[in-house]
Scaffold this motif. Structure first.
Motif, PDB file in Angstrom:
ATOM      1  N   SER A  18       0.977  -1.236   0.206  1.00  0.00           N
ATOM      2  CA  SER A  18      -0.212  -0.146  -0.086  1.00  0.00           C
ATOM      3  C   SER A  18       0.419   1.656   0.421  1.00  0.00           C
ATOM      4  O   SER A  18       0.752   1.823  -1.015  1.00  0.00           O
ATOM      5  CB  SER A  18      -1.184  -0.453   1.072  1.00  0.00           C
ATOM      6  N   TYR A  19       1.843   1.020   0.551  1.00  0.00           N
ATOM      7  CA  TYR A  19       3.101   2.688   0.544  1.00  0.00           C
ATOM      8  C   TYR A  19       3.761   2.368  -0.620  1.00  0.00           C
ATOM      9  O   TYR A  19       3.762   3.281  -0.696  1.00  0.00           O
ATOM     10  CB  TYR A  19       3.684   2.768   2.102  1.00  0.00           C
ATOM     11  N   GLU A  24       3.781   6.390  -5.619  1.00  0.00           N
ATOM     12  CA  GLU A  24       4.490   6.606  -7.198  1.00  0.00           C
ATOM     13  C   GLU A  24       4.245   7.694  -7.325  1.00  0.00           C
ATOM     14  O   GLU A  24       5.376   7.875  -8.425  1.00  0.00           O
ATOM     15  CB  GLU A  24       3.831   5.508  -7.472  1.00  0.00           C
ATOM     16  N   ASP A  25       3.277   8.245  -7.187  1.00  0.00           N
ATOM     17  CA  ASP A  25       2.374   9.599  -8.046  1.00  0.00           C
ATOM     18  C   ASP A  25       3.382  10.985  -7.762  1.00  0.00           C
ATOM     19  O   ASP A  25       2.676  11.204  -6.612  1.00  0.00           O
ATOM     20  CB  ASP A  25       0.949   9.888  -7.611  1.00  0.00           C
ATOM     21  N   TYR A  26       4.276  11.487  -8.582  1.00  0.00           N
ATOM     22  CA  TYR A  26       4.875  12.385  -7.874  1.00  0.00           C
ATOM     23  C   TYR A  26       4.401  14.015  -8.086  1.00  0.00           C
ATOM     24  O   TYR A  26       4.267  14.568  -6.934  1.00  0.00           O
ATOM     25  CB  TYR A  26       6.053  12.894  -9.220  1.00  0.00           C
ATOM     26  N   ASP A  27       2.947  14.011  -8.633  1.00  0.00           N
ATOM     27  CA  ASP A  27       1.720  14.550  -8.337  1.00  0.00           C
ATOM     28  C   ASP A  27       1.256  14.693  -6.964  1.00  0.00           C
ATOM     29  O   ASP A  27       0.353  16.046  -6.603  1.00  0.00           O
ATOM     30  CB  ASP A  27       1.190  14.393  -9.313  1.00  0.00           C
ATOM     31  N   ARG A  28       1.034  14.051  -6.084  1.00  0.00           N
ATOM     32  CA  ARG A  28       1.177  13.912  -4.739  1.00  0.00           C
ATOM     33  C   ARG A  28       1.993  14.820  -4.105  1.00  0.00           C
ATOM     34  O   ARG A  28       2.098  15.001  -2.775  1.00  0.00           O
ATOM     35  CB  ARG A  28       0.881  12.560  -3.996  1.00  0.00           C
ATOM     36  N   GLY A 161      -2.160   7.431  10.548  1.00  0.00           N
ATOM     37  CA  GLY A 161      -1.585   8.620  10.443  1.00  0.00           C
ATOM     38  C   GLY A 161      -1.899   7.665   8.402  1.00  0.00           C
ATOM     39  O   GLY A 161      -2.869   7.289   8.308  1.00  0.00           O
ATOM     40  N   SER A 162      -0.662   8.194   7.285  1.00  0.00           N
ATOM     41  CA  SER A 162      -1.039   7.712   6.731  1.00  0.00           C
ATOM     42  C   SER A 162      -0.301   6.621   5.891  1.00  0.00           C
ATOM     43  O   SER A 162      -0.974   5.356   5.364  1.00  0.00           O
ATOM     44  CB  SER A 162       0.362   8.409   5.702  1.00  0.00           C
ATOM     45  N   LEU A 163      -0.130   5.161   8.139  1.00  0.00           N
ATOM     46  CA  LEU A 163       0.271   4.027   7.614  1.00  0.00           C
ATOM     47  C   LEU A 163       0.501   3.426   8.886  1.00  0.00           C
ATOM     48  O   LEU A 163      -0.314   3.724   9.647  1.00  0.00           O
ATOM     49  CB  LEU A 163       1.895   3.866   7.491  1.00  0.00           C
ATOM     50  N   ASP A 164      -0.839   2.255   8.382  1.00  0.00           N
ATOM     51  CA  ASP A 164      -1.352   1.894  10.110  1.00  0.00           C
ATOM     52  C   ASP A 164      -0.068   1.388  10.820  1.00  0.00           C
ATOM     53  O   ASP A 164       0.961   0.735  10.319  1.00  0.00           O
ATOM     54  CB  ASP A 164      -1.347   0.385   9.900  1.00  0.00           C
ATOM     55  N   GLY A 165      -0.145   1.339  12.552  1.00  0.00           N
ATOM     56  CA  GLY A 165       1.100   1.456  12.667  1.00  0.00           C
ATOM     57  C   GLY A 165       2.359   1.888  13.628  1.00  0.00           C
ATOM     58  O   GLY A 165       1.029   3.182  13.537  1.00  0.00           O
ATOM     59  N   ARG A 166       3.188   1.602  13.990  1.00  0.00           N
ATOM     60  CA  ARG A 166       4.087   2.698  14.754  1.00  0.00           C
ATOM     61  C   ARG A 166       5.190   3.097  14.148  1.00  0.00           C
ATOM     62  O   ARG A 166       5.975   2.210  14.031  1.00  0.00           O
ATOM     63  CB  ARG A 166       4.306   2.468  16.682  1.00  0.00           C
TER      64      ARG A 166
END
Length: 206
Positions: A18-19, A24-28, A161-166
């Protein structure tokens, strides 16, 4: 220090697919592609460059497409495998290496540049001097580093946040971070504020 590294990279391992897709997209990431292109131009030719904390390999692949020989390094095995598999799909031949930023498995003066996009911010402040010394050690004379960090004060664990976990995050004052680069032996240190809110890039020459 080791526990912080293992837990943080374990989070990336658990979310590698998922990360990798999400990043991948530089537009982000406004301004990031231009920063990679500038780094590729500035790093002395023809020696390789190191993508330190390569994650999904987005910047590795761009650097390779710009004619650079790239060593893609990360501590998270699943992230390295994701990056490697994506590169195979695109027909690129790149080198992938599991590494710890506190003890880079590279010879002295072996790379022309070290690109570290959002990776050293996972190093505790107590280890930052060592990490910057390692970056300096592996660079050739006149080699460059470009390190992106988050603006702020303090450090510690962040959940979710953007990822599950610590994950561990170290936030820094840009001027203070420039001072740490200079203390590590870098010259011509300059701070560039990225197009991404709260981020900056510190560039220095060995």
């Amino acid at each position: 220090m080791g526990d912080i590294t293992r837990q943080t990279c374990g989070c990336y391992d658990a979310n590698a697919n998922s990360y990798g897709e999400a990043s991948e997209d530089y537009d982000r990431f406004p301004g990031l592609r231009a920063e990679v292109v500038e780094f590729a131009r500035l790093a002395p030719h023809p020696m390789p460059v190191l993508d330190l904390g390569c994650g999904g390999g987005r910047d590795t692949r761009l650097l390779a497409s710009l004619g650079r020989t790239v060593i893609a390094g990360d501590y998270a095995p699943a992230m390295l495998e994701w990056a490697r598999s994506r590169s195979r799909e695109e027909g690129r031949t790149l080198g992938y290496l599991r590494l710890n930023a506190l003890a880079l498995p590279l010879r002295d003066e072996s790379v022309a540049g070290v690109w570290a996009s959002g990776s050293l911010l996972h190093i505790p402040s107590a280890g930052m001097e060592r990490a910057l010394a390692e970056v300096h050690r592996v660079l050739v004379p006149s080699g460059i580093t470009a390190i992106s960090m988050r603006v702020g004060d303090g450090e510690g664990w962040k959940e979710g946040g953007s990822l599950d976990g610590r994950r561990w995050f170290t936030f820094v004052d840009p001027d203070a971070f420039a001072g740490r680069l200079e203390a590590a032996g870098f010259t011509d240190v300059r701070i560039r504020f990225a197009g991404r809110a709260g981020w900056f890039i510190a560039v220095g020459t060995r």
